[in-house]
Design an enzyme around this catalytic site. Sequence first.
Site, mmCIF file in Angstrom:
data_model
loop_
_atom_site.group_PDB
_atom_site.id
_atom_site.type_symbol
_atom_site.label_atom_id
_atom_site.label_comp_id
_atom_site.label_asym_id
_atom_site.label_seq_id
_atom_site.Cartn_x
_atom_site.Cartn_y
_atom_site.Cartn_z
ATOM 1 N N GLU A 243 -53.718 -42.073 54.924
ATOM 2 C CA GLU A 243 -53.471 -40.875 54.093
ATOM 3 C C GLU A 243 -53.658 -39.588 54.895
ATOM 4 O OE1 GLU A 243 -54.421 -40.889 49.978
ATOM 5 O OE2 GLU A 243 -54.342 -43.070 49.869
ATOM 6 N N GLY A 244 -53.119 -39.624 56.094
ATOM 7 C CA GLY A 244 -53.239 -38.489 57.016
ATOM 8 C C GLY A 244 -54.427 -38.737 57.929
#
Length: 385
Positions: A363-364
């Site tokens: 998620e990043g």
Amino acid sequence: MIDFSLSENQKRLLDLARDFAAGEIKPVAIEFDRESTYPEAILKKAHELGFLYTNIPKPYGGSGMTYLEHYLVTEALNYECCAIGQMIGIAHLASGAILLGGTEEQKKKFIGSMTESYRSACFCLTEPEAGSDAGVMQTTAEKKGDRYIINGSKCYITNGQYADLLCLFATMDRSLGTRGICCFAVPRNTRGIRVGRIEDKMGHRALNVVELFFENLEVGPDNLIGKEGEGFKLAMMALDRGRVNIAAICTGIAQKALDESIQRAKTRVQFGQPIGNHQGVQFMLADMNALIMASRAMYLQVGWMLDQGLRCTTEGALAKFFATDAVMKITTDAVQILGGSGYMRGAVVEKLMRDAKLTQIFEGTNQINRMVAGRGIMGGASKLF
Ligand code: COS
């Protein structure tokens, strides 16, 4: 004005989530980690109890919790095993873009049928050549009349093998960059979806992660979420919320690591006394607890912001990289406190340390999240009062 007390209903919810984690997840956490087991029976029970679609509004079959309640429950469910916890909570990210950008009709149709089953959804953004730079994806959506023909592949897709609903991103025109990307809600039974490699991972081993291929997958205008070209923004908005979720997940993992460490510090005797009486170990426990308090405070703040309808891109990114770096340190220190017995396969803290690593990546990556936060801070964000 600032009040951390929970309502009676929220306390009941949290107790239920803790009991569920202790009763259903804890007994199988180590075994499912070893065998990479899909936790089907747990998902069915979680579905019955309303833990699968916690923050999805009731009209679409969810439990209708606030963001704050959802994140509290997420911490509790992830305390015993974050891989199983995330299989339970995957719809938060995976249906986020559809909830944010879909019409009432689309939400009833796609989210409404998803919530009937325990198989949930998956978020199909990442590709082999488009990870941090999500805007350069190669999966295409070619328009023919009012139909879209989708071809390409995605990788590292959580729940990709089982999800009933796919939230799929594809580009109509690569030359437009992020502005060419569309978001589609795709039911699993649509022709043209093939599951590729099932990943064998260092940690998060009960989390189903696969490659997906799309071969002349055909969808209509009803499947397009938002307008053509709005897909990237919807993905980023879903990730804003997902990143806070990661902070809550990490708080759960970290609390478990601290509790295991405290127990060991009280019972392991060396030099004639429990090792927790030695200042060196006490300092480690104090540092761990401080990081947990801060991680929890961060996800509570961002949950509150989301419940007020405030944008949380910067704060979500800050919470994500802080809590994930914190949990990496905390679980590493937990293994240190447990010593040789904590390093062995089958030890709870050994699993927690392997599980923690992925949180700094998905998620990043934390580098991307520092960049997102840096941009926001330069723009004046993250001033709460
Ligand atoms: N909310 C709403 N809109 C957003 C947004 C957000 N959080 N983030 C970006 N946007 C918008 C921008 O405003 C911009 O809009 P315009 O086209 O109207 O100007 C557009 O989206 C493109 O944004 P930007 O120019 O910032 O895109 P970049 O290509 O520079 O990429 C990063 C931005 C790196 C932040 C993004 O690609 C990212 O988050 N990458 C990591 C992806 C990720 O988390 N992958 C894991 C997948 S799930 S495991």
